[in-house]
Design a protein around this motif. Sequence first.
Motif, PDB file in Angstrom:
ATOM      1  N   GLU A   1       2.564 103.034 -37.470  1.00 48.87           N
ATOM      2  CA  GLU A   1       2.145 103.761 -38.600  1.00 48.87           C
ATOM      3  C   GLU A   1       2.364 102.830 -39.942  1.00 48.87           C
ATOM      4  OE1 GLU A   1       3.720 107.628 -38.733  1.00 48.87           O
ATOM      5  OE2 GLU A   1       2.339 108.545 -37.299  1.00 48.87           O
ATOM      6  N   VAL A   2       1.643 102.970 -40.914  1.00 53.39           N
ATOM      7  CA  VAL A   2       1.703 102.458 -42.078  1.00 53.39           C
ATOM      8  C   VAL A   2       1.840 103.515 -43.515  1.00 53.39           C
ATOM      9  CG1 VAL A   2       1.150 100.431 -43.731  1.00 53.39           C
ATOM     10  CG2 VAL A   2       0.807 100.359 -41.371  1.00 53.39           C
ATOM     11  N   ASP A   3       2.910 103.514 -43.981  1.00 55.67           N
ATOM     12  CA  ASP A   3       2.873 104.626 -45.367  1.00 55.67           C
ATOM     13  C   ASP A   3       2.143 104.017 -46.440  1.00 55.67           C
ATOM     14  OD1 ASP A   3       4.033 106.801 -43.948  1.00 55.67           O
ATOM     15  OD2 ASP A   3       6.055 105.998 -43.950  1.00 55.67           O
ATOM     16  N   ARG A   4       1.738 104.939 -47.382  1.00 55.70           N
ATOM     17  CA  ARG A   4       1.066 104.515 -48.525  1.00 55.70           C
ATOM     18  C   ARG A   4       2.142 103.572 -49.204  1.00 55.70           C
ATOM     19  NH1 ARG A   4      -2.975 106.908 -50.616  1.00 55.70           N
ATOM     20  NH2 ARG A   4      -2.685 108.677 -49.240  1.00 55.70           N
ATOM     21  N   GLY A   5       1.545 102.400 -49.794  1.00 61.34           N
ATOM     22  CA  GLY A   5       2.399 101.492 -50.665  1.00 61.34           C
ATOM     23  C   GLY A   5       3.256 100.721 -49.897  1.00 61.34           C
ATOM     24  N   GLU A   6       3.038 100.621 -48.463  1.00 58.79           N
ATOM     25  CA  GLU A   6       4.059  99.903 -47.488  1.00 58.79           C
ATOM     26  C   GLU A   6       3.313  98.641 -47.207  1.00 58.79           C
ATOM     27  OE1 GLU A   6       6.895 101.010 -43.793  1.00 58.79           O
ATOM     28  OE2 GLU A   6       4.714 101.794 -43.698  1.00 58.79           O
ATOM     29  N   VAL A   7       4.275  97.718 -47.027  1.00 57.36           N
ATOM     30  CA  VAL A   7       3.779  96.385 -46.301  1.00 57.36           C
ATOM     31  C   VAL A   7       4.067  96.024 -45.043  1.00 57.36           C
ATOM     32  CG1 VAL A   7       3.612  93.900 -46.655  1.00 57.36           C
ATOM     33  CG2 VAL A   7       3.671  95.475 -48.785  1.00 57.36           C
ATOM     34  N   LEU A   8       3.266  96.386 -44.120  1.00 55.13           N
ATOM     35  CA  LEU A   8       3.664  96.045 -42.750  1.00 55.13           C
ATOM     36  C   LEU A   8       3.364  94.729 -42.426  1.00 55.13           C
ATOM     37  CD1 LEU A   8       4.472  97.871 -39.873  1.00 55.13           C
ATOM     38  CD2 LEU A   8       2.241  97.378 -39.406  1.00 55.13           C
ATOM     39  N   VAL A   9       4.221  94.067 -41.657  1.00 59.45           N
ATOM     40  CA  VAL A   9       3.896  92.431 -41.113  1.00 59.45           C
ATOM     41  C   VAL A   9       3.840  92.418 -39.718  1.00 59.45           C
ATOM     42  CG1 VAL A   9       4.346  90.219 -41.079  1.00 59.45           C
ATOM     43  CG2 VAL A   9       4.530  91.411 -43.276  1.00 59.45           C
TER      44      VAL A   9
ATOM     45  N   ARG B   1       9.792  87.661 -44.491  1.00 59.37           N
ATOM     46  CA  ARG B   1      10.872  88.265 -44.473  1.00 59.37           C
ATOM     47  C   ARG B   1      11.105  88.756 -46.054  1.00 59.37           C
ATOM     48  NH1 ARG B   1      13.704  83.708 -43.171  1.00 59.37           N
ATOM     49  NH2 ARG B   1      13.415  84.039 -40.887  1.00 59.37           N
ATOM     50  N   GLY B   2      10.324  88.319 -46.942  1.00 57.40           N
ATOM     51  CA  GLY B   2      10.443  88.331 -48.484  1.00 57.40           C
ATOM     52  C   GLY B   2       9.532  89.651 -48.800  1.00 57.40           C
ATOM     53  N   ILE B   3       8.444  89.915 -48.024  1.00 57.96           N
ATOM     54  CA  ILE B   3       7.537  90.965 -48.596  1.00 57.96           C
ATOM     55  C   ILE B   3       7.444  92.068 -47.820  1.00 57.96           C
ATOM     56  CG2 ILE B   3       5.578  89.958 -47.238  1.00 57.96           C
ATOM     57  CD1 ILE B   3       3.923  90.523 -49.903  1.00 57.96           C
ATOM     58  N   ALA B   4       7.784  91.995 -46.293  1.00 55.67           N
ATOM     59  CA  ALA B   4       7.375  93.097 -45.363  1.00 55.67           C
ATOM     60  C   ALA B   4       8.596  94.257 -45.690  1.00 55.67           C
ATOM     61  CB  ALA B   4       8.079  92.670 -43.885  1.00 55.67           C
ATOM     62  N   ASN B   5       8.091  95.584 -45.828  1.00 53.76           N
ATOM     63  CA  ASN B   5       8.936  96.728 -45.670  1.00 53.76           C
ATOM     64  C   ASN B   5       9.357  96.889 -44.109  1.00 53.76           C
ATOM     65  OD1 ASN B   5       6.655  98.024 -48.007  1.00 53.76           O
ATOM     66  ND2 ASN B   5       8.829  97.812 -48.492  1.00 53.76           N
ATOM     67  N   ARG B   6       8.315  96.495 -43.445  1.00 54.22           N
ATOM     68  CA  ARG B   6       8.447  96.721 -42.048  1.00 54.22           C
ATOM     69  C   ARG B   6       7.782  95.457 -41.300  1.00 54.22           C
ATOM     70  NH1 ARG B   6       6.888 100.924 -38.728  1.00 54.22           N
ATOM     71  NH2 ARG B   6       5.411 101.462 -40.620  1.00 54.22           N
ATOM     72  N   VAL B   7       8.477  95.108 -40.101  1.00 53.99           N
ATOM     73  CA  VAL B   7       7.744  94.033 -39.289  1.00 53.99           C
ATOM     74  C   VAL B   7       7.608  94.849 -37.965  1.00 53.99           C
ATOM     75  CG1 VAL B   7       8.292  91.870 -38.091  1.00 53.99           C
ATOM     76  CG2 VAL B   7       8.902  92.256 -40.611  1.00 53.99           C
ATOM     77  N   VAL B   8       6.588  94.443 -37.252  1.00 53.96           N
ATOM     78  CA  VAL B   8       6.119  94.792 -35.932  1.00 53.96           C
ATOM     79  C   VAL B   8       6.033  93.529 -35.136  1.00 53.96           C
ATOM     80  CG1 VAL B   8       4.551  95.930 -34.468  1.00 53.96           C
ATOM     81  CG2 VAL B   8       4.997  97.117 -36.376  1.00 53.96           C
ATOM     82  N   PHE B   9       6.915  93.429 -34.140  1.00 56.82           N
ATOM     83  CA  PHE B   9       6.852  92.130 -33.336  1.00 56.82           C
ATOM     84  C   PHE B   9       5.820  92.628 -32.085  1.00 56.82           C
ATOM     85  CE2 PHE B   9       9.079  89.600 -29.541  1.00 56.82           C
ATOM     86  CZ  PHE B   9       8.291  88.545 -29.998  1.00 56.82           C
ATOM     87  N   MET B  10       5.027  91.897 -31.710  1.00 56.14           N
ATOM     88  CA  MET B  10       4.105  92.024 -30.784  1.00 56.14           C
ATOM     89  C   MET B  10       4.408  91.020 -29.531  1.00 56.14           C
ATOM     90  SD  MET B  10       0.713  93.825 -32.227  1.00 56.14           S
ATOM     91  CE  MET B  10       0.043  94.018 -30.441  1.00 56.14           C
ATOM     92  N   HIS B  11       4.451  91.515 -28.380  1.00 55.76           N
ATOM     93  CA  HIS B  11       4.572  90.604 -27.299  1.00 55.76           C
ATOM     94  C   HIS B  11       3.882  91.135 -25.967  1.00 55.76           C
ATOM     95  CE1 HIS B  11       6.968  87.859 -24.912  1.00 55.76           C
ATOM     96  NE2 HIS B  11       7.422  88.760 -24.037  1.00 55.76           N
ATOM     97  N   ARG B  12       2.999  90.255 -25.479  1.00 59.57           N
ATOM     98  CA  ARG B  12       2.218  90.586 -24.498  1.00 59.57           C
ATOM     99  C   ARG B  12       1.294  92.013 -24.549  1.00 59.57           C
ATOM    100  NH1 ARG B  12       6.373  88.604 -19.663  1.00 59.57           N
ATOM    101  NH2 ARG B  12       5.986  86.365 -20.225  1.00 59.57           N
ATOM    102  N   GLY B  13       0.924  92.338 -25.675  1.00 57.40           N
ATOM    103  CA  GLY B  13      -0.031  93.258 -25.784  1.00 57.40           C
ATOM    104  C   GLY B  13       0.645  94.423 -26.171  1.00 57.40           C
TER     105      GLY B  13
END
Length: 251
Positions: A35-43, A212-224
């Motif tokens: 999920e991504v909240d309002r104003g959030e930067v998800l990478v 690293r500098g911009i993300a509020n949250r990071v999602v690491f995807m691996h094999r789908g």
Amino acid sequence: MHQTLNAAPTSPVVSLKNVHKSFGPLKVLDGVSFEVDRGEVLVLIGRSGSGKSTALRCIDRFEKIDSGEIVVCDHRVSDPKLDLRALRQDVGIVFQSYNLFPHLTIEENITLAPCSVKGISKAQAKEQARQVLAQVGLEDKLHQYPEQLSGGQQQRAAIARSLAMQPKVMLFDEVTSALDPELTGEVLKVIEALAADGMTMVMVTHEMGFARGIANRVVFMHRGKVHETGPAAILTSPATPELAQFVGTGL
């Protein structure tokens, strides 16, 4: 009091629940949820083929999912009856290739959608084009053609074109991967400014320092699958060997 003012927009702006997507026999998304909240930067990060760009394209319905649910700005993207035009007014997407029309000036590239999709006047669209180009530092390129601009300038113009639609969410798919380091820096500065202004963003990038500098949250995807998720700090102290190996390789 502050709570009542903000009560309405508490639901996530972007929500993916158990999303599956295959291309023929190849399973690209295997139960992806975030999920991504309002104003959030998800990478979104991950190796090539991990499904991150496909996930991004599904958010804007460039790809249809096989099962699961995606809701973006209250649009049920997975609904066959989705009003695609309404979705695209709320969601801007910028690709690795700039996709500017070569036969149109930068101003014409930017005013095209607001006039044809939103039905605003030519004069209003031109004023808006001037504003968004100023926002990305290209106000003096209004009457030039894409081929007269550097790669970095073309990418900034592509961002301006998306901004002219006044989207609620911006999606960025590897927008710097075709650029050399100097031009990459100028595009990333524009994205940083958007983040500072509170724009909700989902980004696929291989620029780990930037993430690293911009993300509020990071999602690491691996094999789908979503393999690891957390604040930007997971890039420096990953919890899984897969993410440790990924950030260690600098990919």
